[in-house]
Design a protein around this motif. Structure first.
Motif, PDB file in Angstrom:
ATOM      1  N   THR A   1       1.169  -1.160  -0.237  1.00  0.00           N
ATOM      2  CA  THR A   1       0.169  -0.198   0.033  1.00  0.00           C
ATOM      3  C   THR A   1       0.867   1.029  -0.454  1.00  0.00           C
ATOM      4  OG1 THR A   1      -1.569  -1.177   1.270  1.00  0.00           O
ATOM      5  CG2 THR A   1      -1.961   1.036   1.380  1.00  0.00           C
ATOM      6  N   ASN A   2       1.944   1.272   0.567  1.00  0.00           N
ATOM      7  CA  ASN A   2       2.568   2.559   0.744  1.00  0.00           C
ATOM      8  C   ASN A   2       3.900   2.893   0.157  1.00  0.00           C
ATOM      9  OD1 ASN A   2       5.638   3.072   1.941  1.00  0.00           O
ATOM     10  ND2 ASN A   2       3.973   3.959   2.886  1.00  0.00           N
ATOM     11  N   LEU A   3       3.751   1.798  -1.108  1.00  0.00           N
ATOM     12  CA  LEU A   3       4.487   1.746  -2.459  1.00  0.00           C
ATOM     13  C   LEU A   3       3.631   2.022  -3.512  1.00  0.00           C
ATOM     14  CD1 LEU A   3       7.604  -1.211  -1.900  1.00  0.00           C
ATOM     15  CD2 LEU A   3       7.538   1.331  -1.972  1.00  0.00           C
ATOM     16  N   GLY A   4       1.701   1.796  -3.006  1.00  0.00           N
ATOM     17  CA  GLY A   4       1.263   2.790  -4.505  1.00  0.00           C
ATOM     18  C   GLY A   4       0.313   1.161  -4.580  1.00  0.00           C
TER      19      GLY A   4
ATOM     20  N   GLN B   1      -4.186  -4.511  -6.398  1.00  0.00           N
ATOM     21  CA  GLN B   1      -2.917  -4.616  -7.282  1.00  0.00           C
ATOM     22  C   GLN B   1      -1.960  -5.591  -6.082  1.00  0.00           C
ATOM     23  OE1 GLN B   1      -1.863  -0.644  -7.900  1.00  0.00           O
ATOM     24  NE2 GLN B   1      -1.166  -0.742  -9.788  1.00  0.00           N
TER      25      GLN B   1
ATOM     26  N   ALA C   1      -3.602   5.650   1.732  1.00  0.00           N
ATOM     27  CA  ALA C   1      -2.641   5.758   1.541  1.00  0.00           C
ATOM     28  C   ALA C   1      -1.284   4.984   0.606  1.00  0.00           C
ATOM     29  CB  ALA C   1      -1.950   4.340   2.552  1.00  0.00           C
ATOM     30  N   ASN C   2      -2.008   4.514  -0.667  1.00  0.00           N
ATOM     31  CA  ASN C   2      -1.257   4.309  -1.826  1.00  0.00           C
ATOM     32  C   ASN C   2      -1.199   5.333  -2.340  1.00  0.00           C
ATOM     33  OD1 ASN C   2      -4.108   4.115  -2.179  1.00  0.00           O
ATOM     34  ND2 ASN C   2      -3.510   2.379  -3.976  1.00  0.00           N
TER      35      ASN C   2
ATOM     36  N   MET D   1       4.998   8.304  -0.243  1.00  0.00           N
ATOM     37  CA  MET D   1       5.971   8.001   0.650  1.00  0.00           C
ATOM     38  C   MET D   1       6.485   6.967   1.264  1.00  0.00           C
ATOM     39  SD  MET D   1       3.549   9.588   3.966  1.00  0.00           S
ATOM     40  CE  MET D   1       2.873  11.379   3.734  1.00  0.00           C
ATOM     41  N   GLY D   2       7.542   7.081   1.537  1.00  0.00           N
ATOM     42  CA  GLY D   2       8.499   5.006   1.371  1.00  0.00           C
ATOM     43  C   GLY D   2       8.554   4.847   2.805  1.00  0.00           C
TER      44      GLY D   2
ATOM     45  N   PHE E   1       9.099  -8.652  -0.049  1.00  0.00           N
ATOM     46  CA  PHE E   1       7.934 -10.078  -0.798  1.00  0.00           C
ATOM     47  C   PHE E   1       8.855 -11.119  -0.452  1.00  0.00           C
ATOM     48  CE2 PHE E   1       6.396  -5.748  -2.272  1.00  0.00           C
ATOM     49  CZ  PHE E   1       5.057  -5.925  -0.921  1.00  0.00           C
TER      50      PHE E   1
ATOM     51  N   PHE F   1       9.118  -2.861  -7.078  1.00  0.00           N
ATOM     52  CA  PHE F   1       8.147  -2.467  -7.468  1.00  0.00           C
ATOM     53  C   PHE F   1       7.061  -1.377  -6.979  1.00  0.00           C
ATOM     54  CE2 PHE F   1       3.533  -3.159  -4.343  1.00  0.00           C
ATOM     55  CZ  PHE F   1       3.724  -4.034  -5.437  1.00  0.00           C
ATOM     56  N   GLY F   2       7.773  -0.380  -6.363  1.00  0.00           N
ATOM     57  CA  GLY F   2       6.640   0.658  -6.198  1.00  0.00           C
ATOM     58  C   GLY F   2       6.458   1.486  -7.326  1.00  0.00           C
TER      59      GLY F   2
ATOM     60  N   LYS G   1       6.812  -0.307 -10.187  1.00  0.00           N
ATOM     61  CA  LYS G   1       5.835  -0.705 -10.903  1.00  0.00           C
ATOM     62  C   LYS G   1       4.210  -0.636 -11.107  1.00  0.00           C
ATOM     63  CE  LYS G   1       5.062  -5.682 -12.584  1.00  0.00           C
ATOM     64  NZ  LYS G   1       4.824  -7.632 -11.879  1.00  0.00           N
ATOM     65  N   MET G   2       3.867  -0.077  -9.677  1.00  0.00           N
ATOM     66  CA  MET G   2       2.886   0.525  -9.404  1.00  0.00           C
ATOM     67  C   MET G   2       2.576   1.267  -9.854  1.00  0.00           C
ATOM     68  SD  MET G   2       1.169  -1.825  -7.502  1.00  0.00           S
ATOM     69  CE  MET G   2       2.770  -2.904  -8.327  1.00  0.00           C
ATOM     70  N   ARG G   3       3.754   2.420 -10.234  1.00  0.00           N
ATOM     71  CA  ARG G   3       3.628   3.934 -10.953  1.00  0.00           C
ATOM     72  C   ARG G   3       3.469   3.545 -12.205  1.00  0.00           C
ATOM     73  NH1 ARG G   3       4.722   4.126  -6.114  1.00  0.00           N
ATOM     74  NH2 ARG G   3       5.071   5.954  -4.614  1.00  0.00           N
TER      75      ARG G   3
ATOM     76  N   ARG H   1      14.190  -0.317  -1.539  1.00  0.00           N
ATOM     77  CA  ARG H   1      13.116   0.286  -1.324  1.00  0.00           C
ATOM     78  C   ARG H   1      12.080   1.071  -1.644  1.00  0.00           C
ATOM     79  NH1 ARG H   1       9.128  -4.853  -0.012  1.00  0.00           N
ATOM     80  NH2 ARG H   1       8.770  -3.780   1.754  1.00  0.00           N
ATOM     81  N   ALA H   2      12.371   1.396  -0.124  1.00  0.00           N
ATOM     82  CA  ALA H   2      11.127   2.482   0.284  1.00  0.00           C
ATOM     83  C   ALA H   2      11.328   3.890  -0.783  1.00  0.00           C
ATOM     84  CB  ALA H   2      11.390   3.306   1.588  1.00  0.00           C
TER      85      ALA H   2
ATOM     86  N   VAL I   1      10.869   4.888  -5.316  1.00  0.00           N
ATOM     87  CA  VAL I   1      10.053   6.086  -5.186  1.00  0.00           C
ATOM     88  C   VAL I   1      10.793   7.648  -5.585  1.00  0.00           C
ATOM     89  CG1 VAL I   1       8.291   3.465  -5.280  1.00  0.00           C
ATOM     90  CG2 VAL I   1       8.688   5.399  -3.461  1.00  0.00           C
TER      91      VAL I   1
END
Lengths: 297, 360, 265
Positions: free
Chosen positions: A196-199, A204, B82-83, B87-88, B97, B108-109, B111-113, B156-157, B160
């Motif tokens: 969640t924190n990573l978006g 997803q 939150a998503n 923030m990291g 993971f 990962f972050g 990819k979500m973007r 990871r944090a 992004v």
């Protein structure tokens, strides 16, 4: 029994880990398992290939005749369908149970109950469903009185494949809860929060993390359920008192009919077939857990 | 990444205003206000249950405030999920993971973007360089040590380019040695990327070592927030004083801005008792210990000595019976090794400013 | 997570779980209904529940099953507990072998063992006579996996090796180590193994019916054709007893877990 070997063991010998002495204490266990587990299993395997004391493939050939193949097919269908039903419903139920308070009453109750229900089989389970949806059963009467719908239907479905599928689901679902719940517990809340924190959205998260992480234990559990249903005998034996629709019932017929000669040999061959199928499933289970989940430790 | 330490302008200010969080009858946060400057690293320090983690989680959007507002870069984040907060966050442990390689975790972050794979991997490798794990991109989390896992979590944090970096007790699951190493590493990386950072910890040494400012929290409120040296020199409350290691409590009398402590006249710091008898909070290194010879009784006796290397801790007892006062002094080992339990000594205090509070 | 779950999710959860409860409870209620109702008049009666003691063959079969349960527990404990402790203490290289053998019955269906065990049972009957209690031997095999797991988790919770080394350095001999040091520490696990053993033996049908012994489940199935209500009453009574035993087991094991949790915290 193992205590008998302790007399010979003096303190001076404790350093010699590879001496045979201590191993002798395992003999009673090994002999017992040898006699009551290994010998019967080996008997089945060997006898499956014997005819009048000589090597023969005639029993094995019988396995590929129409009746046996049909029974095998139905056994596979029964096991696969109840494994699927059990796995899907059991997995959803497990998730719903853990999504509540992890130490709450709901969860503890569900775990204890599943432990009981997964062991529920044989006589009692068969009776339970006969008195529910059988002719004159409680639900059957209630539905008939309320909607004029006869769930039993006079076709005897309860005593055939559909009935077996329904009744087997009764122990397959709780078994799934037992074997799958620990995997769900392994799904750490930090992963959800980190994603969640990573978006990641909820969807997803499940696509990228939740489902990939849970897939190996889910499939492995489903395989266990398959083996469980495939090996089950008692419930089907009560429900289907005559007839040989699935492999275990065919074995019963072969064992209990003393009229036809050579039926005993057929029992061995059929049992051998069961061993092979379950062994293959368990082998796939172990292989899959090792291969697909190399990140699992 | 090659941003220079000076590049703090990419940091974003953070404003927590009058936050409260009530769980049933427990007030986890009770009116917390906190401002973090762009690029600043603020550590929230306090015992467990003081509300520091709750504050961080509210900022991350993982928890909801009962009242109060959260603003980042001047934008009110109340109601932003939150998503979408950009923030990291680095968790205490086990947040990687398990089914992804280290590189995929870091990417990962992105990819979500919706970034393409090549760009993701390039950025992930840059971040792994930054935390010194260039060679470990293809491994899985369980193949790494606890310290390496936390470095990956940090990479990871930061991958992004978050507006705020949140560190939730990131070192508490590690061994002491790895902990101090990684602590310095985190500070180095933070200075390099210049991201505004909130660091939550219960370890005072950790907080004082990494932060630009340290906020000491107590029962859902901020007792004091100041630069580490300032906090150490001028604790505002007995709670703060104790939490930053000022654990000697000595009877004192205040008069006209000065206090008499163990026969020494010392200045008092702001917030102290204005007059009358009280308790002075004295740091171990401000307690002096002197040997006495020739049958002199001194004013205290040594009860035990702990050798710590170049310095030692000497525990002394003033007086006898109910009124006895136990003191811990941090002195050079050259002196301490000459002392044995039972020795008479003279204890005093350095003439530095002390906090004097009313006797309980 | 991010706050509490949504209303939609909660409704779904409640509906789904209630449906599960209905699915699992209905057949049990139906059995109770069936066993206490005279269909012609709709009257309620508990007369058929009395068959549990008044019907001679049913009563005898219950006694047989209880005896089998007791004997199987005794045999399982005697065979498994010393072996498992001994493996941990003195022959760790046999760990995998013993585990494999103990879990093997999960892979070999009971039905297969029945088919292959005729000769072995003939031999057993030759020595101890043709008694249903001969089933004790295959039943011990049947309960091996479950008992093994219960005892193994109890043994894993304590450091058998260090405990025994400590005891031996203080002058204890091997028998003392077994009886006074290790055993008291795994009582919970052994009790758990005993409980699941009793539950499994009381419900076992495959061996009893195919080897022609009148155990309780076999007898219940037999009298169903003549006294359906009594058979259903007996079946329900047996499952209630088994359920109580298994609930007790999960309670005991949870108690043990929480205590361990506290010790490590």
């Amino acid at each position: 029994m193992a205590l008998t070997a302790t007399g010979s063991d003096t303190p001076t010998r404790t350093g010699r880990r590879l001496s045979v002495g201590p191993s002798l204490a395992l003999l009673p266990f090994l002999v017992f398992v040898g006699i009551f587990l290994i010998i019967p299993t080996v008997t089945v395997i060997v006898q499956g290939f014997l005819e009048n004391g000589r090597f023969s493939l005639s029993n094995i050939e019988t396995l590929f005749t129409g009746t046996v193949m049909r029974a095998l097919w139905k056994s596979v269908v029964l096991s696969a369908s109840t494994a699927l039903i059990g796995a899907v419903i059991g997995a959803i139920a497990s998730y719903l149970v853990v999504s509540g308070n992890p130490d709450g009453l709901l969860r503890r109750g569900a775990v204890s109950l599943s432990g009981v229900l997964a062991q529920f089989g044989g006589v009692t389970l068969a009776f339970a469903w006969i008195t529910t949806v059988g002719l004159g059963g409680m639900l059957q009467r209630a539905l008939e009185a309320a909607f004029g719908y006869d769930v039993f239907g006079g076709s005897g479905w309860l005593y055939d494949m559909p009935g077996l599928i329904l009744v087997y689901s009764y122990f397959q679902i709780p078994l799934m809860v037992i074997v799958f719940l620990p995997a769900l517990n392994g799904l750490r809340p930090q992963w959800r929060e980190a994603a969640t924190n990573l978006g990641a959205s909820t969807w997803q998260f499940w696509k990228e993390v939740g489902i990939p992480v849970l897939t190996p234990p889910f499939l492995a559990s489903a395989l266990l359920l398959f083996a469980n249903a495939f090996a089950a005998y008692a419930t089907a034996a009560i429900l289907v008192s005559q007839g040989q629709i699935i492999l275990p019932l065919m074995i019963r017929a072969a064992l209990t009919s003393e009229v036809v000669l050579g039926q005993q040999n057929l029992a061995f061959a059929l049992a051998l077939e069961m061993v092979v199928v379950v062994a293959v499933v368990m082998w796939v289970y172990n292989w899959y857990l090792k291969r697909a989940a190399r990140w699992l430790q | 990444m090659t941003e220079s330490p000076a590049r703090t302008e990419r940091g974003t200010p953070v404003e927590l205003t009058d936050l409260t969080r009530v769980y049933g009858s427990i007030h986890a946060l009770d009116g917390l206000t906190l401002h973090i400057d762009p690029g600043e690293l603020v550590a929230l320090l306090g015992p467990s249950g003081c509300g520091k983690t709750t504050a961080l989680r509210i900022l991350a959007g993982l928890d909801r405030a009962t009242s109060g507002t959260v603003a980042v870069g001047g934008r009110d984040l109340t109601g932003v999920p939150a998503n979408k907060r950009d923030m990291g966050m680095v968790f205490q442990a086990y947040s990687l993971f398990p089914h992804m390689t280290v590189r995929d975790n870091v990417a990962f972050g992105l990819k979500m973007r919706g970034r393409d794979k090549a760009a993701r991997n390039r950025r992930a490798d840059d971040m792994l360089d930054l935390v010194g794990l260039t060679e470990h991109g293809g491994r899985f989390a369980h193949q790494l040590s606890g310290g390496q896992q936390q470095r990956v979590a940090l990479a990871r944090a930061l991958a992004v380019e978050p507006s705020v970096l949140l560190l939730d007790e990131p070192l508490s699951a590690l061994d002491a040695k790895v902990r101090s190493q990684l602590r310095d590493e985190i500070r180095r990386v933070q200075l390099e990327v210049g991201t505004t950072t909130l660091f939550v910890t219960h370890d005072q040494e950790e907080a004082l070592a990494v932060a630009d400012r340290v906020g000491v929290m107590n029962q859902g409120r901020m007792d004091q927030i100041a630069a580490p040296a300032d906090l150490y020199a001028n604790p505002a409350t007995p709670f703060v004083a104790e939490f930053v290691g000022l654990n000697n409590k000595v009877p004192a009398t205040v008069d006209g801005g000065r206090a008499q402590v163990l026969g020494v006249s010392v200045p008092v710091i702001e917030g102290s008792l204005s007059a009358g008898p009280g308790i002075a909070m004295v740091r171990p290194e401000s307690v002096t210990v002197a040997e006495v010879g020739g049958g002199d009784a001194g004013n205290a006796r040594v009860t035990s000595v702990n050798f710590l290397g170049p310095i030692s801790r000497v525990y002394c007892r003033l007086g006898e019976g109910d009124g006895a006062i136990d003191l811990m002094a941090q002195v050079a080992s050259s002196l301490a090794t000459r002392l044995t339990p039972g020795d008479p000594v003279v204890v005093g205090v350095e003439p530095t400013a002390v906090l004097v509070v009313a006797a309980p | 997570m991010t706050g509490s779950p949504s209303v939609g999710f909660r409704v779904f959860r409640a509906v789904f779980l209630l449906a599960c409860v209905a699915f699992f409870a209905l057949p049990l209620v139906a059995m109770l209904d069936f066993s206490t109702k005279i269909p012609a008049t709709g009257e309620r009666t508990f007369a058929d529940w009395q068959a549990l003691v008044t019907n001679d063959s049913l009563r005898e079969s219950i006694i047989v099953s209880v005896e089998l349960a007791v004997l199987t527990v005794a045999g399982m404990v005697l065979l498994l507990v010393p072996t498992m402790i001994w493996v941990r203490l003195r022959v760790p290289r046999a760990t995998r072998l013993v585990e494999f053998l103990c879990l093997l019955p999960l892979t070999i269906p009971a039905l297969v063992i029945v088919v292959g065990i005729k000769n072995v049972m003939a031999w057993v009957n030759y020595y101890i006579g043709d008694t249903p209690l001969a089933l004790t031997f295959p039943y011990i095999i049947l309960v091996l996996p479950f008992s093994y797991r219960a005892i193994d988790s109890a043994l894993s919770a304590i450091d058998v090796k260090t405990l025994s080394e400590a005891a031996r350095s203080l002058g204890a001999g091997w028998p003392t180590v077994f009886v006074r040091i290790v055993l008291p520490n795994i009582v919970g696990g052994v009790l758990g193994a005993a409980t699941i053993t009793v539950a499994l033996v009381l419900g076992e049908f495959t061996f009893g019916s195919l080897l022609n012994y009148q155990t309780m489940p076999v007898e219940i199935a037999a009298i169903y054709k003549v006294q359906a209500r009594a058979a259903v009453a007996a079946a329900l009574a047996s499952i209630i007893l088994i359920a109580v035993l298994l609930m007790l087991l999960s309670y005991v094991s949870r108690d043990r877990r929480t205590r361990e949790g506290r010790a490590t915290a």
